[in-house]
Design a protein around this motif. Structure first.
Motif, PDB file in Angstrom:
ATOM      1  N   ALA A 284       1.008  -1.366   0.240  1.00 27.45           N
ATOM      2  CA  ALA A 284       0.369   0.449  -0.221  1.00 27.45           C
ATOM      3  C   ALA A 284       0.858   0.851   0.130  1.00 27.45           C
ATOM      4  CB  ALA A 284      -1.411  -0.076   1.213  1.00 27.45           C
ATOM      5  N   ALA A 285       2.005   1.020   0.295  1.00 28.25           N
ATOM      6  CA  ALA A 285       2.359   2.298   0.930  1.00 28.25           C
ATOM      7  C   ALA A 285       3.349   2.834  -0.470  1.00 28.25           C
ATOM      8  CB  ALA A 285       3.860   2.619   2.053  1.00 28.25           C
ATOM      9  N   ALA A 287       2.690   1.425  -3.348  1.00 24.84           N
ATOM     10  CA  ALA A 287       1.095   1.884  -4.535  1.00 24.84           C
ATOM     11  C   ALA A 287       1.060   3.649  -4.629  1.00 24.84           C
ATOM     12  CB  ALA A 287      -0.125   1.332  -4.564  1.00 24.84           C
ATOM     13  N   GLU A 288       1.231   4.571  -2.861  1.00 26.87           N
ATOM     14  CA  GLU A 288       1.172   5.381  -2.654  1.00 26.87           C
ATOM     15  C   GLU A 288       2.011   6.649  -2.929  1.00 26.87           C
ATOM     16  OE1 GLU A 288      -0.091   8.329   1.191  1.00 26.87           O
ATOM     17  OE2 GLU A 288       0.582   6.102   1.202  1.00 26.87           O
ATOM     18  N   ARG A 289       3.273   5.952  -3.296  1.00 31.42           N
ATOM     19  CA  ARG A 289       4.405   6.793  -4.049  1.00 31.42           C
ATOM     20  C   ARG A 289       4.517   6.041  -5.290  1.00 31.42           C
ATOM     21  NH1 ARG A 289       4.346   5.799   1.415  1.00 31.42           N
ATOM     22  NH2 ARG A 289       5.574   7.109   3.184  1.00 31.42           N
ATOM     23  N   GLN A 290       4.384   4.960  -5.900  1.00 31.65           N
ATOM     24  CA  GLN A 290       4.139   5.356  -7.395  1.00 31.65           C
ATOM     25  C   GLN A 290       5.435   4.323  -7.124  1.00 31.65           C
ATOM     26  OE1 GLN A 290       1.831   5.734 -10.345  1.00 31.65           O
ATOM     27  NE2 GLN A 290       1.450   5.068  -8.515  1.00 31.65           N
TER      28      GLN A 290
END
Length: 340
Positions: A284-285, A287-290
């Motif tokens: 999740a982390a 994905a949030e930061r691409q």
């Protein structure tokens, strides 16, 4: 009463009322020589002194505890919710009262028993409690000092911090994007087995994560994983446990640790594998930061067998929409951070 002096520098926050209808005021509560001192946290000026033998708790041993200067002086009160301070007040007040309430042979016998009791507490209970308390109350500046001291110890095993200005500028650019606005990232020339998080929001990686990777994504993912794997409170507790009781007392009383307090901590840190967060939280982390997960997973296990969940759950797999973390010039500068 020599043993009671061990408690003299114990401090906690409290809420003081000079009168029942007066406003509550934040104070620092300190154990003095048979006294309880209430001070203004902004100026350190004492506001009130109470005699410990006369102090009474007026809310039936509940927490937060409410104390008054004496059974006949309950207009002035202070409220304390720190368990260590509450226990210390009870024990020290009891020891002081025991010491003063007897005369002759009986007084001397009870004083010896009281001192032995306090020494037993100091031996069995107080050291661990004080170490934990020091870790809990350390402000950000002192936590950063802990981290800097551990980094200095790491340098003995992994080489001096790489300081090429162009590369450090890239790390300073990445830190708030990947971690927090207060975070700092440092690179050591030798491998560290991943990224390591230190107290005070300091993060350390080995140069191998930069030199052996096709892009910054591997190092970036290791840094994010380090942030998620260990909380700041746990880092401080581990550091203070290593430093020991005397260093903890020095931190609470003087505001800094001895220079040798973190000696050996870096070596012990590198003797253990870098902690890993839960796969779901890391995915999740990232994905949030691409940031793709597979390069990070392959750096842990090139075969992919033990990190299959990270590879299969990579939110950026088979996509080309993620914007690059760094441009070519920035990535080249970062790779050369240890070059001279």
């Amino acid at each position: 009463m020599t043993a009671l002096k061990q408690f003299q520098r114990l401090e906690a926050q409290g809420s003081w009322r000079a009168a029942p209808d007066g406003p509550a005021r934040d104070v620092i509560v300190s154990l003095g020589d048979a006294t309880l001192v209430l001070s203004d946290p902004a100026t350190d000026q004492p506001l009130s002194h109470w005699s410990l033998p006369a102090v009474v708790q007026i809310n039936d041993a509940r927490i937060p505890a409410i104390y008054a200067p004496g059974p006949e002086s309950t207009d002035e009160t202070v409220t304390i919710d720190d368990p260590l301070m509450i226990q210390a007040i009870a024990r020290v007040r009891g020891a002081v009262a025991s010491h003063r309430s007897h005369t002759g042979r009986l007084r001397n016998s009870l004083a010896v028993l009281g001192i032995l009791g306090v020494l037993g507490i100091l031996t069995l209970w107080l050291p661990d409690a004080l170490v934990a308390h020091a870790a809990r109350i350390a402000p950000p500046a002192q936590a950063r000092d802990m981290g800097i001291a551990i980094l200095a110890d790491l340098e003995r095993d992994a080489g001096a911090v790489c300081t090429r200005a162009s590369g450090q500028a890239v790390l300073d650019h990445l830190a708030p994007i990947l971690l927090t606005p207060e975070a700092v990232i440092r690179v050591l020339p030798e491998p560290l087995g991943g990224a390591r998080r230190l107290p005070g929001d300091i993060y350390v990686i080995g140069n191998d994560l930069l030199r052996a990777s096709p892009g910054p994504e591997v190092a970036a993912a290791h840094l994010v994983a380090a942030r998620l794997a260990v909380e700041e409170a746990g880092l401080r507790a581990a550091a203070m446990e290593h430093a020991g009781l005397l260093a903890s007392l020095r931190l609470m009383t003087l505001g800094h640790l001895p220079q040798s307090a973190m000696s050996g901590f870096g070596t012990a840190l590198l003797s253990r594998p870098a902690p890993r967060p839960q796969d779901t939280a890391l995915l999740a982390a990232l994905a949030e930061r691409q940031i793709p997960a597979e390069p990070y997973a392959r750096s842990l296990d090139p075969t992919g067998q033990s990190v299959r969940a990270l590879i299969d759950g990579d939110p950026l797999a088979n996509t080309s929409t993620a914007r690059p973390l760094l441009n070519d010039e920035q990535w080249l500068a970062l790779q050369q951070i240890c070059a001279g």
